[in-house]
Design a protein around this motif. Structure first.
Motif, PDB file in Angstrom:
ATOM      1  N   SER A 211       0.891  -1.173   0.058  1.00  0.00           N
ATOM      2  CA  SER A 211       0.111   0.049  -0.021  1.00  0.00           C
ATOM      3  C   SER A 211       0.759   1.026  -0.027  1.00  0.00           C
ATOM      4  O   SER A 211       0.554   2.264  -0.573  1.00  0.00           O
ATOM      5  CB  SER A 211      -1.021   0.000   1.169  1.00  0.00           C
ATOM      6  OG  SER A 211      -0.201  -0.028   2.390  1.00  0.00           O
ATOM      7  N   ALA A 212       2.055   1.268   0.715  1.00  0.00           N
ATOM      8  CA  ALA A 212       2.798   2.291   0.712  1.00  0.00           C
ATOM      9  C   ALA A 212       4.631   1.723   0.827  1.00  0.00           C
ATOM     10  O   ALA A 212       4.939   1.451   1.891  1.00  0.00           O
ATOM     11  CB  ALA A 212       2.602   3.174   1.998  1.00  0.00           C
TER      12      ALA A 212
ATOM     13  N   SER B 138       8.124   4.509  -7.954  1.00  0.00           N
ATOM     14  CA  SER B 138       9.267   5.395  -8.155  1.00  0.00           C
ATOM     15  C   SER B 138       9.115   6.902  -7.334  1.00  0.00           C
ATOM     16  O   SER B 138       7.901   7.146  -7.496  1.00  0.00           O
ATOM     17  CB  SER B 138      10.032   5.782  -9.776  1.00  0.00           C
ATOM     18  OG  SER B 138      10.868   6.809  -9.441  1.00  0.00           O
ATOM     19  N   ASN B 139      10.163   7.404  -6.781  1.00  0.00           N
ATOM     20  CA  ASN B 139       9.797   8.595  -6.118  1.00  0.00           C
ATOM     21  C   ASN B 139      10.930   9.477  -6.479  1.00  0.00           C
ATOM     22  O   ASN B 139      11.247  10.275  -5.720  1.00  0.00           O
ATOM     23  CB  ASN B 139       9.767   8.458  -4.893  1.00  0.00           C
ATOM     24  CG  ASN B 139      10.948   8.131  -4.042  1.00  0.00           C
ATOM     25  OD1 ASN B 139      12.073   7.637  -4.715  1.00  0.00           O
ATOM     26  ND2 ASN B 139      11.379   8.308  -2.608  1.00  0.00           N
TER      27      ASN B 139
ATOM     28  N   ARG C  93       3.272   5.442  -9.645  1.00  0.00           N
ATOM     29  CA  ARG C  93       3.006   3.989  -9.537  1.00  0.00           C
ATOM     30  C   ARG C  93       2.462   3.615 -11.096  1.00  0.00           C
ATOM     31  O   ARG C  93       1.576   4.186 -11.575  1.00  0.00           O
ATOM     32  CB  ARG C  93       1.952   3.648  -8.521  1.00  0.00           C
ATOM     33  CG  ARG C  93       1.351   2.453  -8.595  1.00  0.00           C
ATOM     34  CD  ARG C  93       0.661   2.151  -7.405  1.00  0.00           C
ATOM     35  NE  ARG C  93      -0.163   0.969  -7.304  1.00  0.00           N
ATOM     36  CZ  ARG C  93      -1.511   0.668  -6.604  1.00  0.00           C
ATOM     37  NH1 ARG C  93      -1.947   1.768  -6.113  1.00  0.00           N
ATOM     38  NH2 ARG C  93      -1.616  -0.495  -6.717  1.00  0.00           N
ATOM     39  N   MET C  94       2.922   2.327 -11.629  1.00  0.00           N
ATOM     40  CA  MET C  94       2.440   1.815 -12.650  1.00  0.00           C
ATOM     41  C   MET C  94       1.889   0.577 -12.488  1.00  0.00           C
ATOM     42  O   MET C  94       2.693  -0.459 -11.712  1.00  0.00           O
ATOM     43  CB  MET C  94       3.515   1.910 -13.683  1.00  0.00           C
ATOM     44  CG  MET C  94       3.652   3.140 -14.572  1.00  0.00           C
ATOM     45  SD  MET C  94       4.380   3.213 -16.101  1.00  0.00           S
ATOM     46  CE  MET C  94       4.374   4.848 -16.551  1.00  0.00           C
ATOM     47  N   ILE C  95       0.796   0.048 -13.119  1.00  0.00           N
ATOM     48  CA  ILE C  95      -0.009  -1.205 -12.718  1.00  0.00           C
ATOM     49  C   ILE C  95       0.316  -1.889 -14.034  1.00  0.00           C
ATOM     50  O   ILE C  95      -0.471  -1.361 -15.150  1.00  0.00           O
ATOM     51  CB  ILE C  95      -1.159  -1.161 -12.236  1.00  0.00           C
ATOM     52  CG1 ILE C  95      -1.018  -0.401 -10.881  1.00  0.00           C
ATOM     53  CG2 ILE C  95      -1.824  -2.426 -12.038  1.00  0.00           C
ATOM     54  CD1 ILE C  95      -2.426   0.207 -10.463  1.00  0.00           C
ATOM     55  N   THR C  96       0.504  -3.278 -14.200  1.00  0.00           N
ATOM     56  CA  THR C  96       0.244  -3.868 -15.540  1.00  0.00           C
ATOM     57  C   THR C  96      -0.237  -5.136 -15.074  1.00  0.00           C
ATOM     58  O   THR C  96      -0.142  -5.772 -13.892  1.00  0.00           O
ATOM     59  CB  THR C  96       1.504  -4.302 -16.277  1.00  0.00           C
ATOM     60  OG1 THR C  96       2.532  -4.759 -15.541  1.00  0.00           O
ATOM     61  CG2 THR C  96       2.007  -3.036 -17.098  1.00  0.00           C
ATOM     62  N   ARG C  97      -1.220  -6.000 -15.821  1.00  0.00           N
ATOM     63  CA  ARG C  97      -1.760  -7.265 -15.567  1.00  0.00           C
ATOM     64  C   ARG C  97      -1.449  -8.185 -16.748  1.00  0.00           C
ATOM     65  O   ARG C  97      -1.642  -7.594 -18.103  1.00  0.00           O
ATOM     66  CB  ARG C  97      -3.206  -7.116 -15.415  1.00  0.00           C
ATOM     67  CG  ARG C  97      -3.922  -8.131 -14.610  1.00  0.00           C
ATOM     68  CD  ARG C  97      -4.925  -7.804 -13.738  1.00  0.00           C
ATOM     69  NE  ARG C  97      -4.919  -7.068 -12.889  1.00  0.00           N
ATOM     70  CZ  ARG C  97      -5.414  -5.788 -12.483  1.00  0.00           C
ATOM     71  NH1 ARG C  97      -6.391  -5.492 -13.445  1.00  0.00           N
ATOM     72  NH2 ARG C  97      -5.205  -5.293 -11.564  1.00  0.00           N
ATOM     73  N   TYR C  98      -1.200  -9.220 -16.477  1.00  0.00           N
ATOM     74  CA  TYR C  98      -0.819 -10.326 -17.476  1.00  0.00           C
ATOM     75  C   TYR C  98      -1.626 -11.690 -17.354  1.00  0.00           C
ATOM     76  O   TYR C  98      -1.791 -12.209 -16.166  1.00  0.00           O
ATOM     77  CB  TYR C  98       0.730 -10.921 -17.386  1.00  0.00           C
ATOM     78  CG  TYR C  98       1.646  -9.591 -17.651  1.00  0.00           C
ATOM     79  CD1 TYR C  98       1.899  -9.079 -18.992  1.00  0.00           C
ATOM     80  CD2 TYR C  98       1.967  -8.675 -16.413  1.00  0.00           C
ATOM     81  CE1 TYR C  98       2.634  -7.951 -19.172  1.00  0.00           C
ATOM     82  CE2 TYR C  98       2.775  -7.751 -16.803  1.00  0.00           C
ATOM     83  CZ  TYR C  98       3.087  -7.282 -18.051  1.00  0.00           C
ATOM     84  OH  TYR C  98       3.979  -6.282 -18.125  1.00  0.00           O
ATOM     85  N   THR C  99      -2.067 -12.209 -18.409  1.00  0.00           N
ATOM     86  CA  THR C  99      -2.835 -13.418 -18.056  1.00  0.00           C
ATOM     87  C   THR C  99      -2.217 -14.639 -19.077  1.00  0.00           C
ATOM     88  O   THR C  99      -1.460 -14.176 -20.325  1.00  0.00           O
ATOM     89  CB  THR C  99      -4.155 -13.520 -18.778  1.00  0.00           C
ATOM     90  OG1 THR C  99      -4.409 -12.946 -19.996  1.00  0.00           O
ATOM     91  CG2 THR C  99      -4.966 -12.160 -17.774  1.00  0.00           C
TER      92      THR C  99
ATOM     93  N   THR D 141      -0.732   8.529 -10.115  1.00  0.00           N
ATOM     94  CA  THR D 141       0.345   9.127  -9.408  1.00  0.00           C
ATOM     95  C   THR D 141      -0.066   9.475  -7.939  1.00  0.00           C
ATOM     96  O   THR D 141      -1.366   9.237  -7.677  1.00  0.00           O
ATOM     97  CB  THR D 141       0.086  10.808  -9.729  1.00  0.00           C
ATOM     98  OG1 THR D 141       0.652  11.031 -11.250  1.00  0.00           O
ATOM     99  CG2 THR D 141       1.107  11.890  -9.097  1.00  0.00           C
ATOM    100  N   MET D 142       0.691   9.331  -6.858  1.00  0.00           N
ATOM    101  CA  MET D 142       0.459   8.988  -5.512  1.00  0.00           C
ATOM    102  C   MET D 142       1.110  10.121  -4.660  1.00  0.00           C
ATOM    103  O   MET D 142       2.121  10.827  -5.114  1.00  0.00           O
ATOM    104  CB  MET D 142       0.949   7.901  -5.109  1.00  0.00           C
ATOM    105  CG  MET D 142       0.373   6.445  -5.865  1.00  0.00           C
ATOM    106  SD  MET D 142       1.014   4.857  -5.334  1.00  0.00           S
ATOM    107  CE  MET D 142       1.106   4.974  -3.423  1.00  0.00           C
ATOM    108  N   ASN D 143       0.733  10.248  -3.534  1.00  0.00           N
ATOM    109  CA  ASN D 143       1.111  11.057  -2.293  1.00  0.00           C
ATOM    110  C   ASN D 143       1.424  12.371  -3.121  1.00  0.00           C
ATOM    111  O   ASN D 143       2.700  12.823  -2.914  1.00  0.00           O
ATOM    112  CB  ASN D 143       2.392  10.415  -2.004  1.00  0.00           C
ATOM    113  CG  ASN D 143       2.280   9.256  -1.108  1.00  0.00           C
ATOM    114  OD1 ASN D 143       1.104   8.955  -0.983  1.00  0.00           O
ATOM    115  ND2 ASN D 143       3.270   8.508  -0.793  1.00  0.00           N
ATOM    116  N   ASN D 144       0.567  13.132  -3.248  1.00  0.00           N
ATOM    117  CA  ASN D 144       0.715  14.565  -3.923  1.00  0.00           C
ATOM    118  C   ASN D 144       1.677  14.508  -5.169  1.00  0.00           C
ATOM    119  O   ASN D 144       2.412  15.576  -4.867  1.00  0.00           O
ATOM    120  CB  ASN D 144       1.089  15.476  -2.859  1.00  0.00           C
ATOM    121  CG  ASN D 144      -0.226  15.440  -1.840  1.00  0.00           C
ATOM    122  OD1 ASN D 144      -1.524  15.556  -2.368  1.00  0.00           O
ATOM    123  ND2 ASN D 144       0.145  15.704  -0.715  1.00  0.00           N
TER     124      ASN D 144
END
Length: 133
Positions: free
Chosen positions: A31-32, A72-73, A115-121, A107-110
């Protein structure tokens, strides 16, 4: 149950650590994250392909879904860093026979964390062969 999660995680994490020095790789959702850059690779679904079960109800094939989160930050270039890591992971999954079903940018935390999300099947057989369909 056909379970390839540990095998996939270990293989991809090793490749990531060689390519991106200092990256932290986790096998659970975060989550963080406390360190950057980091990636989580998690099997988020695994279900029997019922039409491939034999008369003893043995599972011969399973559909699997993997969700990858990259964070990444960096002060400058955080989106570029996430894209480079996601691109590398994408190449590994595609080479293994998976199909990407989503790529999303958050985009997180102001706007201090990208954050990038990918999903694979894929479909996996009981002898761990991977199929796109």
């Amino acid at each position: 149950m056909i379970d390839i999660e540990t095998y996939l995680f270990d293989m991809i994490a090793e490749k990531l650590r060689k390519q991106f020095k200092g990256i932290k790789v986790y096998g659970e959702e975060l989550s963080a994250p406390s360190t950057f850059p980091c990636a989580s690779i998690v099997e988020t679904d695994n279900f029997t392909k019922a039409n491939t079960q034999d008369s003893s109800s043995k599972e011969n094939f399973a559909s699997v879904v993997y969700t990858v989160n990259v964070y990444s930050n960096k002060t400058s270039g955080k989106k570029s860093e996430c894209k480079a890591i996601i691109s590398f992971i994408d190449d590994v999954f595609i080479h293994l026979g998976f199909s990407r079903t989503i790529k999303e940018h958050i985009t997180m935390n102001n706007a201090t964390v990208c954050r990038m999300i990918t999903r694979y099947t894929a479909t996996v057989s009981d002898d761990f062969k991977i199929y796109r369909r």
